[in-house]
Design a protein around this motif. Structure first.
Motif, PDB file in Angstrom:
ATOM      1  N   PRO A  46      -7.736  -8.850  10.740  1.00 21.15           N
ATOM      2  CA  PRO A  46      -7.190  -8.242  11.974  1.00 21.15           C
ATOM      3  C   PRO A  46      -5.688  -7.993  11.888  1.00 21.15           C
ATOM      4  N   LEU A  47      -4.957  -8.933  11.273  1.00 17.70           N
ATOM      5  CA  LEU A  47      -3.522  -8.734  11.118  1.00 17.70           C
ATOM      6  C   LEU A  47      -3.241  -7.533  10.225  1.00 17.70           C
ATOM      7  N   ALA A  48      -4.029  -7.383   9.159  1.00 16.28           N
ATOM      8  CA  ALA A  48      -3.840  -6.242   8.258  1.00 16.28           C
ATOM      9  C   ALA A  48      -4.120  -4.922   8.973  1.00 16.28           C
ATOM     10  N   VAL A  49      -5.162  -4.894   9.815  1.00 14.33           N
ATOM     11  CA  VAL A  49      -5.465  -3.691  10.589  1.00 14.33           C
ATOM     12  C   VAL A  49      -4.293  -3.353  11.510  1.00 14.33           C
ATOM     13  N   PHE A  50      -3.717  -4.387  12.140  1.00  8.46           N
ATOM     14  CA  PHE A  50      -2.573  -4.185  13.030  1.00  8.46           C
ATOM     15  C   PHE A  50      -1.386  -3.605  12.259  1.00  8.46           C
ATOM     16  N   SER A  64     -17.059   1.262   3.715  1.00  9.04           N
ATOM     17  CA  SER A  64     -16.422   0.105   4.342  1.00  9.04           C
ATOM     18  C   SER A  64     -14.905   0.155   4.188  1.00  9.04           C
ATOM     19  N   ALA A  65     -14.443   0.545   3.003  1.00 12.87           N
ATOM     20  CA  ALA A  65     -13.000   0.599   2.757  1.00 12.87           C
ATOM     21  C   ALA A  65     -12.330   1.630   3.650  1.00 12.87           C
ATOM     22  N   VAL A  91      -3.817  -6.837   1.634  1.00 14.71           N
ATOM     23  CA  VAL A  91      -4.302  -8.009   2.377  1.00 14.71           C
ATOM     24  C   VAL A  91      -5.790  -7.865   2.672  1.00 14.71           C
ATOM     25  N   MET A  92      -6.221  -6.654   3.072  1.00 20.79           N
ATOM     26  CA  MET A  92      -7.649  -6.429   3.328  1.00 20.79           C
ATOM     27  C   MET A  92      -8.484  -6.672   2.091  1.00 20.79           C
ATOM     28  N   ALA A  93      -7.964  -6.292   0.926  1.00 22.99           N
ATOM     29  CA  ALA A  93      -8.745  -6.374  -0.313  1.00 22.99           C
ATOM     30  C   ALA A  93      -8.808  -7.778  -0.877  1.00 22.99           C
ATOM     31  N   TRP A  97       4.530   4.004   4.082  1.00 24.14           N
ATOM     32  CA  TRP A  97       3.402   3.973   3.157  1.00 24.14           C
ATOM     33  C   TRP A  97       3.360   2.666   2.385  1.00 24.14           C
ATOM     34  N   ALA A  98       4.522   2.118   2.048  1.00 19.69           N
ATOM     35  CA  ALA A  98       4.562   0.813   1.383  1.00 19.69           C
ATOM     36  C   ALA A  98       4.000  -0.265   2.311  1.00 19.69           C
ATOM     37  N   GLY A  99       4.319  -0.165   3.604  1.00 20.14           N
ATOM     38  CA  GLY A  99       3.769  -1.108   4.568  1.00 20.14           C
ATOM     39  C   GLY A  99       2.261  -1.001   4.670  1.00 20.14           C
ATOM     40  N   MET A 100       1.734   0.229   4.644  1.00 18.99           N
ATOM     41  CA  MET A 100       0.284   0.400   4.664  1.00 18.99           C
ATOM     42  C   MET A 100      -0.351  -0.159   3.400  1.00 18.99           C
ATOM     43  N   ALA A 101       0.298   0.060   2.254  1.00 21.72           N
ATOM     44  CA  ALA A 101      -0.224  -0.482   0.997  1.00 21.72           C
ATOM     45  C   ALA A 101      -0.306  -2.007   1.058  1.00 21.72           C
TER      46      ALA A 101
END
Length: 305
Positions: free
Chosen positions: A51-55, A207-208, A41-43, A32-36
């Motif tokens: 794209p890297l953040a999505v990956f 969008s988010a 990065v997306m924000a 979950w920390a990795g997803m945060a």
């Protein structure tokens, strides 16, 4: 002369370390920390990093599914609070429940490579056919989202339970366990509520939710599809011996790409996982090294990519 294989290997007990609910929860917190981090990065990062953040988020979602998979092999079936919490934080985001994954995954381990194996791999057919199979498997996790409401309907309408088990729990046995299917259907309530919450957030911040969850979940389903194709073979087997496991499974994702997304948390060490499914994924590297050292002529070579 190549030595013959025993039916089972005499593995030292110190290598057979099981997972624990507390340990799995700690690993889930790391994911979950990795997803945060990916969402941050997306924000705030320039769009070129999106794209890297999505990956990154997709890889962490895939890892949550791996942790739920490890929980399926815990010897206890009690609904203690730590397992309930793990199901919520690692199962619901990837549209699964402990009951549903336990239903199809334990049957896979019991019947790996046999006609009743829910994950049985069809014969190889070239790159085009492999790509087509991958495309079909990409729909697995989105299909699990649909499984939730169908399961709730099957909970209330008994005549739907057999179809629910065959279509969404991958039952190939021909002998549907009605009580277990009913328990799976009832357990869908939690993940349905989770995705209703996601839907409510999507209405407010479309969008988010699209880029922070929906697209990464689809990418994670692609990772999962690749893993299913990579870790099994179409070799015929006759039983559940050491030789059978060596024939129908293989390791993959041993490099950095596997750790990031394609095979996180050592789930790519699939041969030894099938040999000892209750051993924690974090302890599989030592166990694999033991088998490779003792059966160098038989242990299958890992898939490279």
């Amino acid at each position: 002369m190549v030595p013959s294989l025993p039916r089972r290997a005499a593995v030292p007990r110190e290598l057979l370390v099981p997972a624990t609910p507390s340990g799995l929860l700690r690993l889930a917190a790391v994911e979950w920390a990795g997803m945060a981090l990916g969402w941050a990065v997306m924000a705030w990062a320039p769009p070129v990093f999106a794209p890297l953040a999505v990956f990154v988020v997709a890889g962490r979602l895939h890892a949550l599914g791996v942790l739920l998979h490890d929980a399926v092999h815990l010897p206890s079936r009690n609904r203690e609070w730590r397992l309930c919490l793990l199901e919520a934080v690692a199962g619901y985001p990837i549209a699964s429940t402990l009951a549903a994954m336990r239903y199809h995954h334990l049957r896979h381990h019991r019947d790996a490579g046999l006609p009743t194996d829910p994950y049985r791999k069809p014969p190889e057919g070239g790159r085009l056919r492999t790509a087509w199979r991958w495309l079909l498997l990409v729909g697995v996790i989105p299909g699990w989202v649909l499984r939730g409401p169908v399961g709730l309907c099957a909970w209330g309408l008994p005549f739907l339970r057999t179809a629910y088990a065959r279509a969404f729990l991958q039952d190939r046995s021909g002998r549907v366990d009605t009580r277990e299917v009913t328990a799976c259907a009832r357990a869908e309530a939690g993940q349905v509520l989770f995705h209703l919450g996601v839907l409510a957030l999507a209405v407010r911040w479309p969008s988010a939710v699209l880029w922070g969850y929906a697209v990464p979940l689809l990418v994670a389903s692609g990772f999962n599809a690749h893993r299913l194709l990579a870790e099994h073979t179409a070799a015929p087997v006759q039983g559940r011996t050491l030789g059978d496991v060596f024939a129908c499974t293989r390791d993959h994702g041993l490099g950095w790409l596997g750790r990031l997304g394609l095979a996180p948390r050592h789930v790519g060490l699939h041969v030894v996982h099938h040999l000892h499914p209750q051993v924690s994924l974090t302890h599989l590297p030592r166990l694999r090294a033991w088998y490779v050292e003792r059966f160098p002529h038989h242990y299958p070579r890992p898939r490279s990519y």
